[in-house]
Design an enzyme around this catalytic site. Structure first.
Site, PDB file in Angstrom:
ATOM      1  N   SER A 121       1.074  -0.873  -0.195  1.00  0.00           N
ATOM      2  CA  SER A 121       0.398  -0.215   0.096  1.00  0.00           C
ATOM      3  C   SER A 121       0.609   1.178   0.230  1.00  0.00           C
ATOM      4  CB  SER A 121      -0.861   0.237   1.424  1.00  0.00           C
ATOM      5  OG  SER A 121      -1.359  -0.555   1.022  1.00  0.00           O
ATOM      6  N   HIS A 180       0.322   4.947   4.463  1.00  0.00           N
ATOM      7  CA  HIS A 180      -0.141   5.346   3.256  1.00  0.00           C
ATOM      8  C   HIS A 180       0.451   6.698   3.137  1.00  0.00           C
ATOM      9  CE1 HIS A 180      -3.703   3.009   3.401  1.00  0.00           C
ATOM     10  NE2 HIS A 180      -2.661   1.657   3.163  1.00  0.00           N
TER      11      HIS A 180
END
Length: 389
Positions: free
Chosen positions: A158, A209
């Protein structure tokens, strides 16, 4: 007809038509030139490395499933997930290895889908070498940010994928008109949705993220777009990115890893090790749960976490026929949670095995008061039969 054209240059109708044809030709030629330039911006490279990375991620996931389960905490730790205590002990390579691990099929599917679409776009725009640099730098910055802001075990691509978002945002900054004329708004909307989802769902590692997004933007700015030459902003972007990364690195390696979140991880490691028959490892992990100070902010209530740790340690002692030690551990469990009927049942079994029927009867009655269970009732019948004889 363009209003700036002097009338004396267009004395006849033939000249007017000729001028119009010339203008049409010039506009058409400029249009095709612009079209080719726009297409060239999206066709600089071929998505070779994206497919290679996808293949590696799928192969690693298959290996995880063969070794146990991709959702098992022990498998994740053994195969290189981001786990703060081990990183602090020197296993820095987990910053990179965690990028290739995924927790469950849904996690794998969503990240693979995102990597395919974003990766092919970024690799076509920036070329394979720049793409590899952006992906690796974003993955590393995402892992470092997770190391600082998230004590839980973390795995997945991610952070690197959000870095690809960052690279596309840099492309939009340089070629704004082309960016918003093509896929720009879609990228911005999807990015906002993902970041919002990360803030709303506690289990999502939004630190990774955001760290990956910033790292990908900085890496893309340092690499620059193909065919633009070296700009003064490139070394500046590299310097800023490295300074931010080193700042977070120092914060991460100066932190003390403890608290409810980490206790929950050690408990899962202990429970899974006990189920796998690895008694020594299970005992070590469960003892760490009990020895570690807690901040009370973990996903499992503190009383349940500690009482369950005592209960599992007692089960390990029972397996080794150390009944006295097991009894002490179970007493500790019920002193923390007086509604722990499974612990009362095990205490009754130990008292029964040791021939103390009065104690056995007291414990089994307490277990049955808390929970009606056929197994508990059978033990009570056996105790009563022993007392009658």
């Amino acid at each position: 007809m363009p209003p700036f054209t002097p009338d004396f240059q267009l004395e006849g109708e033939g000249q007017t038509e000729q001028f119009r044809d010339t203008v049409r030709h010039m506009v058409r030629r400029e249009y095709h030139r612009q079209q080719k330039e726009d297409q060239a911006a999206f066709l600089f490279g071929k998505p070779v490395l994206t497919l290679v990375l996808l293949s590696v991620i799928l192969a690693v996931f298959a290996l995880m499933e063969l070794r146990g389960s991709s959702m098992a905490t022990t498998t994740l730790v053994e195969m290189g997930a981001k786990f703060d205590p081990l990183i602090l002990e020197g296993e820095w390579w987990r910053f990179f290895s965690s990028m290739f691990l995924h927790i469950g099929f849904f996690h794998l599917f969503m990240n693979s889908l995102a990597l395919y679409f974003l990766g092919t776009a970024v690799e076509r725009i920036f070329g394979s070498l720049r793409f590899l640099w952006i992906y690796a730098a974003a993955g590393l910055s995402g892992s470092i940010a997770s190391f600082v802001f998230n004590d839980n075990i973390s795995a997945g691509a991610s952070g690197a994928i959000f870095g690809l978002f960052g690279a596309l945002l840099y492309f939009g900054l340089i070629k704004r008109r082309l960016f918003f004329r093509t896929f720009g708004m879609s990228v911005v909307i999807i990015l906002i949705i993902n970041l919002t989802f990360g803030f709303l769902v506690p289990m999502v590692d939004n630190g990774a993220h955001i760290g990956g997004l910033a790292g990908g933007f900085a890496a893309a700015a340092a690499a620059g777009l193909p065919g633009r030459g070296v700009h003064v902003s490139q070394p500046l972007s590299l310097a800023v990115g490295l300074a931010a990364g080193l700042f977070l690195w120092n914060i991460g390696f100066s932190q003390e890893v403890e608290g409810g979140q980490l206790q929950a991880v050690y408990y899962e490691l202990g429970r899974e090790s006990a189920e796998a028959g690895r008694a020594e490892a299970a005992e070590r992990y469960l003892q760490q749960v009990l020895d570690m100070p807690s901040d009370g902010e973990g996903p499992i209530p503190q009383d349940m976490l500690e009482s369950n740790a005592y209960f599992l340690l007692a089960s390990l002692e029972i397996d080794q026929e150390n009944l006295d030690n097991a009894s002490e551990l179970l007493d500790a469990a019920v002193s923390i949670r007086d509604d722990f009927h499974e612990a009362y049942y095990n205490l009754a079994v130990i008292a029964y095995e040791q021939g103390d029927m009065d104690e056995a009867e007291r414990y089994i009655e307490e277990a049955l008061r808390l929970e009606t269970d056929e197994q508990y009732e059978e033990l009570q019948d056996d105790i009563e039969a022993q007392q009658a004889s």
